[in-house]
Scaffold this motif. Structure first.
Motif, PDB file in Angstrom:
ATOM      1  N   ASP A  72      -1.108   1.727  -5.520  1.00 49.92           N
ATOM      2  CA  ASP A  72      -0.431   0.683  -4.757  1.00 49.92           C
ATOM      3  C   ASP A  72       0.429  -0.140  -5.711  1.00 49.92           C
ATOM      4  O   ASP A  72       0.283  -0.054  -6.934  1.00 49.92           O
TER       5      ASP A  72
ATOM      6  N   ARG B 139      -5.766   0.290  -3.384  1.00 48.44           N
ATOM      7  CA  ARG B 139      -6.094   1.568  -4.020  1.00 48.44           C
ATOM      8  C   ARG B 139      -5.204   1.802  -5.231  1.00 48.44           C
ATOM      9  O   ARG B 139      -4.100   1.262  -5.323  1.00 48.44           O
TER      10      ARG B 139
ATOM     11  N   PRO C  41       5.128   4.664   1.647  1.00 50.04           N
ATOM     12  CA  PRO C  41       4.274   3.635   2.249  1.00 50.04           C
ATOM     13  C   PRO C  41       3.090   4.249   3.000  1.00 50.04           C
ATOM     14  O   PRO C  41       3.232   5.262   3.686  1.00 50.04           O
ATOM     15  N   ASP C  42       1.923   3.645   2.825  1.00 53.69           N
ATOM     16  CA  ASP C  42       0.720   4.057   3.546  1.00 53.69           C
ATOM     17  C   ASP C  42       0.712   3.283   4.855  1.00 53.69           C
ATOM     18  O   ASP C  42       0.426   2.081   4.879  1.00 53.69           O
ATOM     19  N   GLU C  43       1.031   3.962   5.925  1.00 57.71           N
ATOM     20  CA  GLU C  43       1.169   3.303   7.228  1.00 57.71           C
ATOM     21  C   GLU C  43      -0.161   2.910   7.848  1.00 57.71           C
ATOM     22  O   GLU C  43      -0.188   2.223   8.863  1.00 57.71           O
ATOM     23  N   THR C  44      -1.280   3.315   7.231  1.00 59.83           N
ATOM     24  CA  THR C  44      -2.592   2.915   7.750  1.00 59.83           C
ATOM     25  C   THR C  44      -3.006   1.535   7.250  1.00 59.83           C
ATOM     26  O   THR C  44      -3.973   0.964   7.735  1.00 59.83           O
ATOM     27  N   ARG C  45      -2.267   1.018   6.246  1.00 68.36           N
ATOM     28  CA  ARG C  45      -2.529  -0.322   5.700  1.00 68.36           C
ATOM     29  C   ARG C  45      -1.219  -1.095   5.696  1.00 68.36           C
ATOM     30  O   ARG C  45      -0.169  -0.538   5.435  1.00 68.36           O
TER      31      ARG C  45
ATOM     32  N   PRO D  45       0.826  -1.201   0.000  1.00 68.82           N
ATOM     33  CA  PRO D  45       0.000   0.000   0.000  1.00 68.82           C
ATOM     34  C   PRO D  45       0.869   1.263   0.000  1.00 68.82           C
ATOM     35  O   PRO D  45       1.828   1.365   0.775  1.00 68.82           O
ATOM     36  N   LEU D  46       0.529   2.188  -0.886  1.00 63.32           N
ATOM     37  CA  LEU D  46       1.273   3.443  -0.989  1.00 63.32           C
ATOM     38  C   LEU D  46       0.315   4.622  -0.912  1.00 63.32           C
ATOM     39  O   LEU D  46      -0.844   4.524  -1.305  1.00 63.32           O
ATOM     40  N   ARG D  47       0.844   5.746  -0.443  1.00 64.26           N
ATOM     41  CA  ARG D  47       0.092   7.006  -0.469  1.00 64.26           C
ATOM     42  C   ARG D  47       0.269   7.626  -1.852  1.00 64.26           C
ATOM     43  O   ARG D  47       1.036   7.130  -2.675  1.00 64.26           O
TER      44      ARG D  47
ATOM     45  N   GLU E  98       3.808   8.125  -3.325  1.00 64.55           N
ATOM     46  CA  GLU E  98       4.608   6.897  -3.474  1.00 64.55           C
ATOM     47  C   GLU E  98       5.327   6.467  -2.193  1.00 64.55           C
ATOM     48  O   GLU E  98       6.191   5.607  -2.226  1.00 64.55           O
TER      49      GLU E  98
END
Length: 126
Positions: free
Chosen positions: A93, A90, A37-41, A30-32, A35
């Motif tokens: 990602d 999303r 890392p999306d730390e919520t996933r 998962p990325l924001r 680009e």
């Protein structure tokens, strides 16, 4: 037993049968939007069929060479929603095919979450 339940059971059995034959190990990163890392996933390892060169645009019609119409680096992943009901993917990602030679990467270009049995990811070269 209500008819809808029977249809759901048949659909789930068919999806599981396809996956038993064609699924491969993948990692979903998962990325924001930037680009990072999306730390919520969390990064998830899943098992799902991945079809590289998914076949779109491969016809030879309309007076052009079929080779010029192949979409390079495209792929689709079909994820069983019954196995991964909490998986959130999303656009943006990344997906990595961890059992293929070179462990190739793809970017998620689109997510189709409207089907009852499958979460379908349209992928492009990363």
């Amino acid at each position: 037993m209500p008819i809808a339940r029977n249809i759901s059971e048949v659909r789930d059995a068919l999806v599981a049968g396809v996956d038993a034959r064609w699924a491969e190990p993948l990692k979903v990163y998962p990325l924001r939007g930037d680009e990072m890392p999306d730390e919520t996933r969390e990064v998830r390892e899943i098992s799902a069929p991945l079809r590289a060169g998914a076949g779109k645009g491969m016809s030879a019609g309309q007076g052009s060479s079929w080779r010029s119409r192949i979409v390079a680096g495209t792929a689709e992943v079909h994820i069983d929603r019954a196995v991964y009901p909490d998986l959130v993917v999303r656009t943006g990602d990344k997906v990595r095919a961890i059992s293929r030679p070179g462990k190739p990467w793809w970017s998620v270009l689109a997510v189709d979450d409207r089907g009852p049995a499958r979460l379908v990811l349209q992928l492009g070269e990363a």
